[in-house]
Design a protein around this motif. Structure first.
Motif, PDB file in Angstrom:
ATOM      1  N   GLY A  38      -2.527  -0.521   5.914  1.00  0.00           N
ATOM      2  CA  GLY A  38      -3.189  -0.689   4.638  1.00  0.00           C
ATOM      3  C   GLY A  38      -4.698  -0.798   4.763  1.00  0.00           C
TER       4      GLY A  38
ATOM      5  N   LYS B  50      -3.951  -1.868  -0.939  1.00  0.00           N
ATOM      6  CA  LYS B  50      -4.006  -0.458  -1.317  1.00  0.00           C
ATOM      7  C   LYS B  50      -5.436  -0.024  -1.616  1.00  0.00           C
ATOM      8  CE  LYS B  50      -2.671  -1.528  -6.122  1.00  0.00           C
ATOM      9  NZ  LYS B  50      -1.634  -1.270  -7.160  1.00  0.00           N
TER      10      LYS B  50
ATOM     11  N   TYR C 140       0.859  -1.186   0.000  1.00  0.00           N
ATOM     12  CA  TYR C 140       0.000   0.000   0.000  1.00  0.00           C
ATOM     13  C   TYR C 140       0.892   1.232   0.000  1.00  0.00           C
ATOM     14  CZ  TYR C 140       1.151  -0.394   4.953  1.00  0.00           C
ATOM     15  OH  TYR C 140       1.833  -0.524   6.132  1.00  0.00           O
TER      16      TYR C 140
ATOM     17  N   GLY D 188      -2.463  -5.859   4.685  1.00  0.00           N
ATOM     18  CA  GLY D 188      -2.048  -4.772   3.802  1.00  0.00           C
ATOM     19  C   GLY D 188      -3.183  -4.335   2.889  1.00  0.00           C
TER      20      GLY D 188
END
Length: 682
Positions: A578, A545, A397, A543
């Protein structure tokens, strides 16, 4: 923050963004010594949790102060004109917590930074004068030595940190051949350097063995010292040198070997192994190499003491057998013989625990032969196989400048390495859907599997990787797979039926360069995720993104929804940042974060509105109202039960910033699922 374990030590670093060019390289260099090197995942280095605090806006201070996370928290606060002349920063510093076991170490990177000592939270504290050496050619060595010493003094030394003299110094025992060869010259150079510098307050090296007798006085010095064994051509052949090493091993003391061979050694003394080694060629010994030796000795002392405290703590928590013998480095057969002889135990009844990572298979042949139980906090030679299909939803991320999330993204990689190692070692199949780019998580996982396959000496150790169309049309991707053919089984996911007629050439790669093509990509990625989740027994998410993705919504969010609606056991590792961290917060608070709304996604992702319009028309858009209703109504008790964990353990998993704790809880849940006899389907 709720988490289950309280490790012995955590290190925190705070700096002003305008000082980043001057001090962040030093912080990075120091962190490399404190955290396990992701480029050498099987190395036996320190693994102290580290946390970072700064901001992307120079006029603003960090959002939160370092929390009390460990038994002892050491906060390195880097000070300059930029912090002194900024009211927000001065207020932030004055409001830093004052807990027991919470030590602030002010580091003046400019002379003006010392003015912070006149008033407020830092009044009368001793400052590290980093400006004295930051412009020196040896600035990195002096920085690491100074910071390491303060970490030891405040974090691991049982003597009160207010004692800055000989009481709190690290005692060094310089072991060397006593005649006039290189070893003696190097020992004298180290002693002279310490006597003629302010290092005297760090290290007590008064005792260089003067003669040839190994008497009680020498043995008592060894029992309380870190041993620097200076291996010259004559070292291993000297009986008294051998006795010193054997005594240090028997007493389980920290040892480093300084390899200063000039020509030849006819036999390396076996006891002088299984320890860190520094290679030195210079004679006379110069300042840089003396600093390298002292840094190695100090860091090994820290590693040794930290390992003992950490393993004892894990033992008290029930991670480790209550009767286990604690070793700060992997066991050696002579130590086991001494244990059996002195304690009148059967060797087959012994349990030995040492720090991560586990030994190579070749190194455990003798422990298997004697039926000795050896273990690390996350592994035991008595562990049973799990034989599950475990889906991994892990991706990186974009960092936020350490404003809200105070860990480096390399912690996510460190978690992935350790998780993959422990899952594959228990004969699980890993299911992953990822792209094939250099340094991406797919490559990361496959490289770990390749190394582990060799270490475990097994013929098959598979990672199944699901690849959406059109990614599997690229020849370079298939060549990429070929590099890992021994460990990966690729799955080429077919084009969804509803868009097949929109694709003129299924054998040709399609660029996602317009809204129509991006819609095709989103449909293909959704199908890939559906198949990947369906083929998994459980799903682990970390995590993720929130921006610059190619699907109809952030990838890990979509995989979570598919897995949840499929009633899969799900492990949410939220403490490593993230998307998953925001998802955990939304579930715990029963209020979805703004990041999971149509408006936020449209504002932060170019072309997303056009993609959504096409997808809505065709009935395959991201329905953020449905996502809100799902997330805000998740029953945490059910989520925990599916994962084989208590609700307290599951909340710890959602919040813990510690890699070991996250993996321990995942393995605990997987064992519980295995013991139930089948994966739950409701």
């Amino acid at each position: 923050m709720t988490h289950q374990i309280i490790p012995p030590l955590a290190a925190h670093f705070i700096w002003h963004p305008d000082d980043e060019d001057a001090i962040f390289p030093v912080i990075c260099a120091f962190r490399r010594y404190l955290t396990r090197d992701i480029e050498r995942p099987f190395s036996r280095e320190l693994n102290i949790p580290t946390f970072l605090y700064s901001t992307r806006q120079p006029l603003l201070a960090p959002i939160t102060p370092p929390a009390k996370l460990a038994q002892r928290d050491v906060v390195f606060l880097f000070l300059s004109t930029n912090t002194l002349m900024n009211e927000a920063w001065k207020n932030y510093i004055d409001n830093l917590p004052a807990y027991e076991g919470y030590a602030i170490v002010p580091v003046a990177i400019e002379r003006e930074g010392q003015q912070h000592a006149l008033t407020g939270r830092l009044k009368n504290l001793n400052f590290i004068r980093a400006f004295d050496w930051l412009s020196s050619p040896l600035s990195e060595q002096y920085s690491i030595l100074m910071l390491s010493h303060e970490l030891y003094r405040y974090g691991l030394n049982d003597i009160a940190p207010s004692h800055t003299g000989i009481e709190s110094s690290i005692k060094l025992f310089l072991s060397h051949a006593k005649k006039g060869d290189t070893g003696l010259k190097h020992a004298e150079s180290i002693k002279r350097f310490l006597d003629n510098s302010n290092m005297k307050r760090f290290f007590d090296a008064n005792e260089i063995s003067p003669g040839f007798r190994f008497d009680n006085e020498i043995e008592n010095h060894i029992k309380n010292s870190t041993i620097i064994a200076i291996a010259s051509d004559a070292y291993s052949s000297r009986y008294w040198c051998q006795r010193e090493i054997l005594c240090a091993k028997r007493e389980r003391r920290p040892i480093i070997l300084v390899n200063s061979l000039e020509h030849y050694e006819d036999r390396v003394f076996p006891a002088a192994s299984n320890i860190p080694c520094v290679h030195i060629t210079a004679e006379p010994l110069d300042e840089k190499n003396i600093l390298r030796i002292l840094i190695a000795a100090l860091l090994e002392t820290i590693r040794f003491r930290h390992a003992h405290k950490l393993l004892k703590y894990y033992q008290n928590q029930g991670w480790i057998d209550k009767s286990a013998q604690i070793f700060a480095r992997p066991p050696e057969i002579q130590q086991i013989v001494d244990l059996v002889r002195n304690n009148d135990e059967k060797i087959s009844e012994l349990t030995i625990c040492y720090p991560e990572p586990p030994l190579y298979k070749e190194e455990t042949d003798w422990t298997d032969y004697f039926k000795l139980t050896v273990s690390t906090p996350l592994w035991s030679s008595k562990d049973n196989e799990l034989n599950m299909r475990i889906g991994l939803s892990i991706s990186d991320y974009s960092p936020d400048g350490y404003e809200r999330h105070n860990q480096n993204i390399d912690e996510l990689k460190r978690f992935s390495q350790s998780l993959v190692r422990h899952l594959l070692a228990r004969n699980n199949k890993l299911i992953y859907g990822g792209d094939l780019r250099d340094d991406g998580f797919t490559q990361f996982i496959l490289e770990e599997a390749t190394v582990l396959r060799d270490r475990l000496q097994v013929d098959q150790l598979y990672v199944e990787n699901y690849l959406a169309w059109p990614l599997h049309t690229k020849k370079e991707n298939m060549r990429w797979y070929a590099n890992y053919s021994a460990v990966v089984k690729p799955h080429k996911v077919a084009i969804p039926a509803d868009i097949r007629d929109s694709i003129s050439n299924p054998d040709s790669f399609l660029e996602p360069n317009c809204p129509e093509n991006r819609y095709i990509w989103s449909r293909c990625l959704t199908k890939m995720r559906q198949q990947s989740v369906a083929s998994s027994d459980v799903r682990i998410l970390a995590g993720g993104k929130l921006e610059n993705y190619l699907g109809k919504m952030p990838g890990l969010l979509e995989e979570f929804i598919i897995a949840y609606e499929s009633h899969k056991p799900i492990y949410l590792v939220g403490g490593l940042g993230g998307l998953v961290k925001l998802l955990c917060n939304s579930i715990n608070e029963k209020k979805i974060t703004d990041d999971f709304t149509d408006n936020w996604q449209t504002t932060h992702n170019s072309g997303y509105e056009e993609l959504q319009n096409i997808a809505k028309r065709l009935g395959h858009h991201a329905d953020y109202q449905k996502i809100r209703d799902l997330v805000e109504n998740i029953d945490l008790t059910l989520l925990a039960a599916r994962a084989g964990l208590s609700i307290e353990d599951y909340q710890s998993l959602m919040n813990s910033p510690f890699v070991d704790e996250s993996i321990h809880l995942i393995l605990k849940g997987l064992r519980a699922i295995k013991n139930r006899g089948a994966v739950l389907d409701n």
